[in-house]
Design a protein around this motif. Structure first.
Motif, PDB file in Angstrom:
ATOM      1  N   GLU A  19      69.517  36.209  53.172  1.00  0.00           N
ATOM      2  CA  GLU A  19      69.051  36.199  54.566  1.00  0.00           C
ATOM      3  C   GLU A  19      67.596  36.639  54.718  1.00  0.00           C
ATOM      4  O   GLU A  19      66.846  36.047  55.476  1.00  0.00           O
ATOM      5  CB  GLU A  19      69.947  37.091  55.448  1.00  0.00           C
ATOM      6  N   ASP A  20      67.214  37.705  54.014  1.00  0.00           N
ATOM      7  CA  ASP A  20      65.857  38.228  54.204  1.00  0.00           C
ATOM      8  C   ASP A  20      65.043  38.337  52.915  1.00  0.00           C
ATOM      9  O   ASP A  20      63.934  38.854  52.924  1.00  0.00           O
ATOM     10  CB  ASP A  20      65.896  39.584  54.914  1.00  0.00           C
ATOM     11  N   GLY A  21      65.573  37.857  51.800  1.00  0.00           N
ATOM     12  CA  GLY A  21      64.819  37.879  50.547  1.00  0.00           C
ATOM     13  C   GLY A  21      64.625  39.266  49.972  1.00  0.00           C
ATOM     14  O   GLY A  21      63.685  39.503  49.221  1.00  0.00           O
ATOM     15  N   ARG A  22      65.519  40.180  50.323  1.00  0.00           N
ATOM     16  CA  ARG A  22      65.403  41.537  49.768  1.00  0.00           C
ATOM     17  C   ARG A  22      66.114  41.597  48.420  1.00  0.00           C
ATOM     18  O   ARG A  22      67.229  41.121  48.270  1.00  0.00           O
ATOM     19  CB  ARG A  22      65.978  42.573  50.722  1.00  0.00           C
ATOM     20  N   LEU A  23      65.425  42.212  47.473  1.00  0.00           N
ATOM     21  CA  LEU A  23      65.922  42.343  46.114  1.00  0.00           C
ATOM     22  C   LEU A  23      65.967  43.826  45.761  1.00  0.00           C
ATOM     23  O   LEU A  23      64.944  44.508  45.809  1.00  0.00           O
ATOM     24  CB  LEU A  23      64.994  41.603  45.140  1.00  0.00           C
ATOM     25  N   ARG A  24      67.158  44.325  45.449  1.00  0.00           N
ATOM     26  CA  ARG A  24      67.323  45.727  45.053  1.00  0.00           C
ATOM     27  C   ARG A  24      67.676  45.765  43.575  1.00  0.00           C
ATOM     28  O   ARG A  24      68.623  45.109  43.135  1.00  0.00           O
ATOM     29  CB  ARG A  24      68.423  46.406  45.864  1.00  0.00           C
ATOM     30  N   ILE A  25      66.876  46.534  42.840  1.00  0.00           N
ATOM     31  CA  ILE A  25      67.073  46.663  41.401  1.00  0.00           C
ATOM     32  C   ILE A  25      67.414  48.118  41.106  1.00  0.00           C
ATOM     33  O   ILE A  25      66.661  49.021  41.469  1.00  0.00           O
ATOM     34  CB  ILE A  25      65.814  46.236  40.625  1.00  0.00           C
ATOM     35  N   CYS A  26      68.558  48.323  40.458  1.00  0.00           N
ATOM     36  CA  CYS A  26      69.002  49.656  40.063  1.00  0.00           C
ATOM     37  C   CYS A  26      68.832  49.784  38.556  1.00  0.00           C
ATOM     38  O   CYS A  26      69.394  48.988  37.802  1.00  0.00           O
ATOM     39  CB  CYS A  26      70.461  49.867  40.455  1.00  0.00           C
ATOM     40  N   PHE A  27      68.062  50.781  38.154  1.00  0.00           N
ATOM     41  CA  PHE A  27      67.773  50.969  36.734  1.00  0.00           C
ATOM     42  C   PHE A  27      68.755  51.954  36.104  1.00  0.00           C
ATOM     43  O   PHE A  27      69.338  52.795  36.791  1.00  0.00           O
ATOM     44  CB  PHE A  27      66.338  51.471  36.553  1.00  0.00           C
ATOM     45  N   LYS A  28      68.903  51.865  34.812  1.00  0.00           N
ATOM     46  CA  LYS A  28      69.833  52.729  34.089  1.00  0.00           C
ATOM     47  C   LYS A  28      69.413  54.189  34.107  1.00  0.00           C
ATOM     48  O   LYS A  28      70.237  55.073  33.915  1.00  0.00           O
ATOM     49  CB  LYS A  28      70.024  52.223  32.660  1.00  0.00           C
ATOM     50  N   ASN A  29      68.135  54.461  34.394  1.00  0.00           N
ATOM     51  CA  ASN A  29      67.664  55.851  34.465  1.00  0.00           C
ATOM     52  C   ASN A  29      67.904  56.462  35.853  1.00  0.00           C
ATOM     53  O   ASN A  29      67.490  57.586  36.119  1.00  0.00           O
ATOM     54  CB  ASN A  29      66.186  55.948  34.093  1.00  0.00           C
ATOM     55  N   GLY A  30      68.558  55.702  36.756  1.00  0.00           N
ATOM     56  CA  GLY A  30      68.884  56.219  38.082  1.00  0.00           C
ATOM     57  C   GLY A  30      67.907  55.817  39.180  1.00  0.00           C
ATOM     58  O   GLY A  30      68.187  56.010  40.361  1.00  0.00           O
ATOM     59  N   GLU A  31      66.767  55.261  38.827  1.00  0.00           N
ATOM     60  CA  GLU A  31      65.789  54.840  39.829  1.00  0.00           C
ATOM     61  C   GLU A  31      66.218  53.527  40.472  1.00  0.00           C
ATOM     62  O   GLU A  31      66.949  52.740  39.876  1.00  0.00           O
ATOM     63  CB  GLU A  31      64.412  54.662  39.192  1.00  0.00           C
TER      64      GLU A  31
END
Length: 69
Positions: A19-31
């Motif tokens: 819908e809005d082109g938002r991309l959430r990336i969750c890293f293995k270090n918690g960030e």
């Protein structure tokens, strides 16, 4: 947001909103990182890349606007 399957040494999970082109990336270090204006083609190309981490560094991190957490 839809979770996209990803196999990466540094990325734990990826979520993308058509819908809005938002991309959430969750890293293995918690960030976590949240970007806007990402085309669906880029989100899917990152998750399918031989190295999603390198794809993120080369094609996502510097090209799209990061939203504050």
């Amino acid at each position: 947001m839809e979770e996209l399957s990803v196999k990466s040494k540094i990325i734990k999970s990826v979520y993308f909103s058509q819908e809005d082109g938002r991309l959430r990336i969750c890293f293995k270090n918690g960030e976590e990182r949240l970007f806007e204006g990402v085309p669906s083609s880029e989100a899917h190309a990152m998750t399918a890349a031989a190295s999603p981490g390198h794809y993120y560094l080369d094609r996502i991190r510097t090209r799209f606007r990061r939203l504050a957490a």
